[in-house]
Design an enzyme around this catalytic site. Structure first.
Site, PDB file in Angstrom:
ATOM      1  N   LYS A 105      31.023 -26.251 -28.722  1.00 34.00           N
ATOM      2  CA  LYS A 105      32.066 -25.108 -28.318  1.00 34.00           C
ATOM      3  C   LYS A 105      32.462 -24.254 -27.448  1.00 34.00           C
ATOM      4  CE  LYS A 105      29.140 -22.335 -31.433  1.00 34.00           C
ATOM      5  NZ  LYS A 105      28.114 -22.203 -32.519  1.00 34.00           N
ATOM      6  N   VAL A 132      33.356 -27.191 -33.946  1.00 33.37           N
ATOM      7  CA  VAL A 132      34.331 -25.553 -35.230  1.00 33.37           C
ATOM      8  C   VAL A 132      34.110 -25.811 -37.021  1.00 33.37           C
ATOM      9  CG1 VAL A 132      36.765 -25.074 -35.295  1.00 33.37           C
ATOM     10  CG2 VAL A 132      35.964 -25.850 -33.451  1.00 33.37           C
ATOM     11  N   ASP A 201      32.355 -16.566 -30.500  1.00 32.59           N
ATOM     12  CA  ASP A 201      31.680 -17.975 -31.068  1.00 32.59           C
ATOM     13  C   ASP A 201      33.198 -18.325 -31.539  1.00 32.59           C
ATOM     14  OD1 ASP A 201      29.844 -20.175 -32.260  1.00 32.59           O
ATOM     15  OD2 ASP A 201      30.729 -19.274 -33.754  1.00 32.59           O
ATOM     16  N   LYS A 205      35.936 -20.855 -30.908  1.00 27.79           N
ATOM     17  CA  LYS A 205      36.223 -21.809 -31.766  1.00 27.79           C
ATOM     18  C   LYS A 205      38.073 -22.047 -32.293  1.00 27.79           C
ATOM     19  CE  LYS A 205      31.714 -22.251 -34.309  1.00 27.79           C
ATOM     20  NZ  LYS A 205      30.820 -21.007 -35.335  1.00 27.79           N
TER      21      LYS A 205
HETATM   22  N1  HSE Z   1      26.659 -18.919 -35.004  1.00 33.32           N
HETATM   23  C1  HSE Z   1      27.054 -19.537 -35.811  1.00 33.32           C
HETATM   24  C2  HSE Z   1      27.492 -19.065 -36.689  1.00 33.32           C
HETATM   25  C3  HSE Z   1      27.262 -21.607 -35.978  1.00 33.32           C
HETATM   26  O1  HSE Z   1      27.367 -18.007 -36.949  1.00 33.32           O
HETATM   27  O2  HSE Z   1      28.407 -19.457 -37.823  1.00 33.32           O
HETATM   28  C4  HSE Z   1      27.465 -22.186 -35.679  1.00 33.32           C
HETATM   29  O3  HSE Z   1      28.683 -22.201 -35.008  1.00 33.32           O
END
Ligand code: HSE
Length: 437
Positions: A105, A132, A201, A205
């Protein structure tokens, strides 16, 4: 039937899961794809671990460039992560005419425009279902299942680590720091956990979802990203008392002025299905003009759930491999010459309702002073609750819920509130979303 030959870059958690599921379900997958899909070479720095997993069923090398340059390989699966060497490898694979499947991502949010342009030129596919919400087929749903709709907004719990932390804080009354350690121990967190807890993160996404929902370029640099590290357990408790849950949401919304692209802790009504998504699970609500709200739920991380998405992409690539490139599903849902460059709204221009918590002197006239400031800024109050001061305390927590207002007006009001002599310290502000009726 000639097999589809795969080169796998990275045999970590997801890579090993992909290997396992492809082997276990080989027969079923072949019946779907129309031909066998077999891993012919794996690139992994840890050769001992790699050989233990593949047990002589394919070649193992430690040079990922050898895989993207290998003439036997039809499709490269990139599971290395990050946007340094992973970008070079993906671009090299494309230049060599290979299709790419990636779970990365960060790479797509940062360099997706360049990667998709190169793939378009070479007539190869770059598939990214696993990037995602892990195993949830949300890319497929938005890009294909909802293609009749004008998508209005998407809101998602798209980071399992932070959802796990928020759930534990709410259910067990634990502090942020103690739960983070547990999340890391359970292996949910990214290599750099600040990407999880600071919302980066989720920002990557929602950037990808925004692009395929509205047919706009990836614009992570314009996303507003705020994580949960400063969230106080008190606010989770007060929100719950008022019928709300706090979730870290990725939100993208189309308005007349442009597109909202934001990640932040958000109060949502506890009665919404998505408010009840707990632990490391992910869920995404997509609002289309024809279909209304649709909800997608499942595991957003982990070896086999993410492998499920990687392999679904492999099946798609295998089925479409021989199709004319212009007859394939466009990478970003819209035909490349039909992409539009809608502006991403700065957060100051975004409208939302707010939860405000103020520490105030417990004396007559305080509420009048506060509501006057809000009235001057044309901010309409929906609810007010004053908590009883603790034993021997002279200050109390005051909670206000407001109606819809532009963030810039709210910023002005908060700085005036913080200057009032009756207000102690900083005002806590958390955005609220109704997410439908
Ligand atoms: N670190 C991410 C989460 C993993 O906690 O959702 C999946 O992208």
């Amino acid at each position: 039937m000639k097999p589809m030959n795969i080169g796998l870059l990275g045999l970590g958690t997801v890579g090993a899961g992909t290997y396992t599921v492809l082997s276990r379900n080989a027969e079923e997958i072949t019946r779907r794809a129309g031909r066998p899909i077999r891993i012919v070479v794996v690139a992994e720095k840890n050769l001992v671990r790699a050989n233990e997993i593949v047990k002589g069923t394919c070649r193992v090398v430690d040079d990922a460039f050898a895989v993207v340059n290998d003439p036997e390989v039809d499709v490269v699966i990139e599971l290395i992560g990050g946007y340094g060497v992973a970008r070079e490898l993906v671009l090299k694979a494309i230049a060599n005419g290979k299709h790419v499947v990636t779970a990365n991502k960060a790479l797509l949010a940062m360099h997706g425009n360049e990667i998709f342009a190169e793939a378009q030129k070479k007539g190869v596919m770059v598939a990214f279902e696993a990037a995602v919400a892990g195993g949830i087929p949300i890319i497929k749903a938005v890009r294909e299942g909802l293609s009749a709709n004008r998508i209005e907004w998407i809101a998602g719990i798209i980071n399992g680590t932070t959802n796990f932390i928020l759930s534990e804080m709410r259910e067990k009354g634990l502090s942020f720091d103690s739960v983070l350690k547990e999340a890391q121990r359970l292996g949910y967190a990214e290599a750099d956990p600040t990407f999880d807890i600071e919302g980066v993160d989720a920002g990557h996404k929602i950037t990808i979802l925004s692009s395929i929902a509205f047919g706009i370029p990836m614009q992570f640099d314009k996303a507003y990203v705020e994580g949960i590290s400063k969230l106080d357990g008190k606010d989770i408790r007060y929100a719950e008392e008022m019928g709300y849950r706090i979730k870290l949401l990725g939100i993208t919304k189309r308005s007349n002025a442009g597109v909202e692209l934001r990640v932040h802790p958000t109060l949502i009504p506890a009665k919404r299905l998505i408010a009840n998504v707990e632990g490391a699970m992910n869920a995404v609500v997509v609002q289309g003009d024809a279909v209304g709200p649709t909800l997608y739920y499942g595991k957003g991380a982990g070896a086999e759930p993410t492998a499920s998405a990687v392999i679904a992409d492999l099946v798609d690539v295998t089925r479409l491999h021989t199709a004319d490139p212009e007859h394939r599903v466009p990478h970003l849902a819209f035909q490349p010459d039909q992409m539009v460059d809608l502006p991403i709204l700065p957060i100051a221009e975004v409208q939302s309702c707010y939860y405000l918590r103020l520490r105030v002197q417990d004396e007559p006239g305080v509420l009048a002073d506060i509501t006057r400031v809000l009235a001057d800024e044309k901010i309409s109050i929906d609810a007010v609750i004053q908590k009883e001061p603790g034993e021997g305390e002279k200050e109390a927590d005051l909670i206000l819920l407001t109606h819809l207002i532009s963030e810039k007006w709210m910023n002005g009001a908060i700085s005036k509130l913080e200057k009032l002599p009756v207000v102690v310290g900083k005002v806590t502000r958390i955005r609220m979303e109704e997410l439908g009726k």
